[in-house]
Design an enzyme around this catalytic site. Sequence first.
Site, PDB file in Angstrom:
ATOM      1  N   SER A   1       0.835  -1.205   0.000  1.00 27.34           N
ATOM      2  CA  SER A   1       0.000   0.000   0.000  1.00 27.34           C
ATOM      3  C   SER A   1       0.861   1.242   0.000  1.00 27.34           C
ATOM      4  O   SER A   1       1.990   1.228   0.493  1.00 27.34           O
ATOM      5  CB  SER A   1      -0.903   0.013   1.239  1.00 27.34           C
ATOM      6  OG  SER A   1      -1.547   1.257   1.360  1.00 27.34           O
TER       7      SER A   1
ATOM      8  N   TYR B   1      -1.504   0.458  10.392  1.00 29.72           N
ATOM      9  CA  TYR B   1      -1.690  -0.261   9.124  1.00 29.72           C
ATOM     10  C   TYR B   1      -0.475  -0.007   8.233  1.00 29.72           C
ATOM     11  O   TYR B   1       0.068  -0.917   7.603  1.00 29.72           O
ATOM     12  CB  TYR B   1      -2.982   0.226   8.464  1.00 29.72           C
ATOM     13  CG  TYR B   1      -3.264  -0.322   7.087  1.00 29.72           C
ATOM     14  CD1 TYR B   1      -3.703  -1.635   6.921  1.00 29.72           C
ATOM     15  CD2 TYR B   1      -3.114   0.468   5.952  1.00 29.72           C
ATOM     16  CE1 TYR B   1      -3.975  -2.135   5.660  1.00 29.72           C
ATOM     17  CE2 TYR B   1      -3.386  -0.022   4.682  1.00 29.72           C
ATOM     18  CZ  TYR B   1      -3.818  -1.318   4.546  1.00 29.72           C
ATOM     19  OH  TYR B   1      -4.088  -1.806   3.293  1.00 29.72           O
TER      20      TYR B   1
END
Lengths: 245, 443
Positions: free
Chosen positions: A138, A151
Amino acid sequence: MKAVVLGGTKGMGRALSRALAADGHDVWLLGRNAEDLARSVEDLKARSPSVKVGAAPCDLESPASFGPALDAADAGLGGFDTVAVTAALFGTQDQLEADAALLQRLLTVDFAHTVLFCEAVRTRLLSRGGGRLVVFSSVAGERGRKPVVLYGAAKAGLTAYCEGLDHRYRAAGLVTVCVKPGFVKTGMTAGLKAPPFAGEPEQVAVDVLRAMKRGAPVVYTPAPWALVMAIIRMLPRFVMRRVGF
Amino acid sequence: MSRPTPPTLAGWGLLERPGVECRSEDLAALTRGAVLTRGLGRSYGDSSLPPPGTLDVAGSVLADRVLAFNPETGVLRAEAGFSLNSLNRLFLHRGFFSPVTPGTSFVTLGGAVASDVHGKNHHRDGCFGEHVRALKLRVADGQIVECSPTVEPELFRATLGGMGLTGHVLEVEFQLARVPSPWIVYESERVPDVDAYVDALKAAAADWPMTVGWIDCLSRGKNLGRGILIKGRWAEAHEAPPEPPRTGPKLAIPFLFPSWALNPLSIRAFNFLYYWKHWQRRRAGLMTPDAFFYPLDGILHWNRIYGRRGFTQYQCVLPDAAGRGAARRFMDKLTALGGASFLCVIKDCGPEGTGLLSFPLKGISIAVDMALTDRTQGIVDALNAFVIAEGGRIYLSKDAFTRPEDFRRMEPRLDAFLAVRRKWDPERRIRSAQSVRLLGDGT
């Protein structure tokens, strides 16, 4: 290609599976829910009747499931040469700060178990001369940022793993593609406010398929995120401390 | 501290209401306890918006899997978020097309069922619902129910055209149309006035499976309702070019136009040019299905040309019993009210279908777009009074302004629909901004 997609029933994984099948590649789906897998298999068969499609259960929360899942994919496809890992857990910074159990699950699934799965794939592919490993990390892993501290940390670890793996094994024939999606409108991000340049999973699938064929080590998708992240990577620490993103 | 502005949702007419769309691939889970489900949000008015006091509506678009397809019979079953755009992209080159399609392909199967959409082939093939074999619904009490023309037939009939109020559509099984090639043979003609236009439309219905037309509703006098009638059929294999039709790059309207961009002068200019662009009296040739069925889909976000104020579409059907001049009387009425329309589409409809609240009936359907102003409510009220007097009715998928008493007067089938709804949802848990407005549901 004979491609295995872990997480291929939802979101970007679903779009990638469809794009692979539409491009004439055999696809083997791995996921947690047998009924969900069966429905996605029917979907791919109806869309692309000429390719081979199948599925087997596999759960990133349970490393014991990895071996049998890859065995099933190997048997079903007659030896796969490509594996894409799109599955992951997601939680907002607030959710993860408030719930240590959820945080532990997320860090375990998105980093530790994803790496374990990739290692299982690595040994299989190298034993037969190589192949492609496509890992969905990501843009959240690019810098330590306020809204995605936890995250992002898991994804930063995954990104570093992908880069190392690619350096170490590309000469031996294992190509690692690290996909860094920006904000993409999927079920995972439903309910979050979409920023500018928010993308659709179909666009991501097109970009990833192109990168897979080229063997690009890193792909930002949708494309504008390459520029956005180039700027964010260059921002000095005192600026990052002040901004909210 | 200023409070953050609440999030809003809008239909295609850009009329905003507080609301949030929740999406998930797992539509069955998402609809548990949900007040309403929406698809691609192409209904113009308030039918896909939450009732006042509620924010969340379920969004079906991520539930887009094909669950079964039989290439021998052409029967397809899919999740409710599967769109006609995807359907045509996947199956046209295999010789199948949607049995019925509205003027946009950006409609989900769930939306096509809830609006019981009709298209250019209505005079031949009826509404979408006539081709539906089975539906899977999550009804108000939480159960999942399969219904069809033979299983729970009342629920099935009420769901076709039921604006999503009988249950959340989860899956749709329907019959695709087999097509001989992926090309359309078309013929278009310039027609001098509205009466000649309606006559030409009726005459074409006998020979052509698909007809539609556009008329200029700003010209007056003898030119009133001059227009262009377009007729089409699928090309036979030997008539079609060997290559498949290509889809060009789509244009997009990138931002809301200022509200003054569309004014009576610019609309008049557009209508004049559009009419005279067709300078030949008659044209014929081959067209791609996209160009034929979905001319406006080529311009993404075209609704933004109306600017922030938004717009509405008034669509009504006038029965054959109203006589030959009904369309002209409508145009006269509209002109007298000053309802300048950028687009005016007239199409003949075949007989009333299976759906309990399905829009079409044997007669003439007229659709006009209108930018929203302070006068919109008055224009809609006056047009509704005219439509009621002529024995017609309006299309709920376009509506945001009709008053409940007018709706009841134009809809003798309403009690039958409400009876089914009472049986499956006595507390009216499933409701929308539209059902609160038209059916008096509590908020």
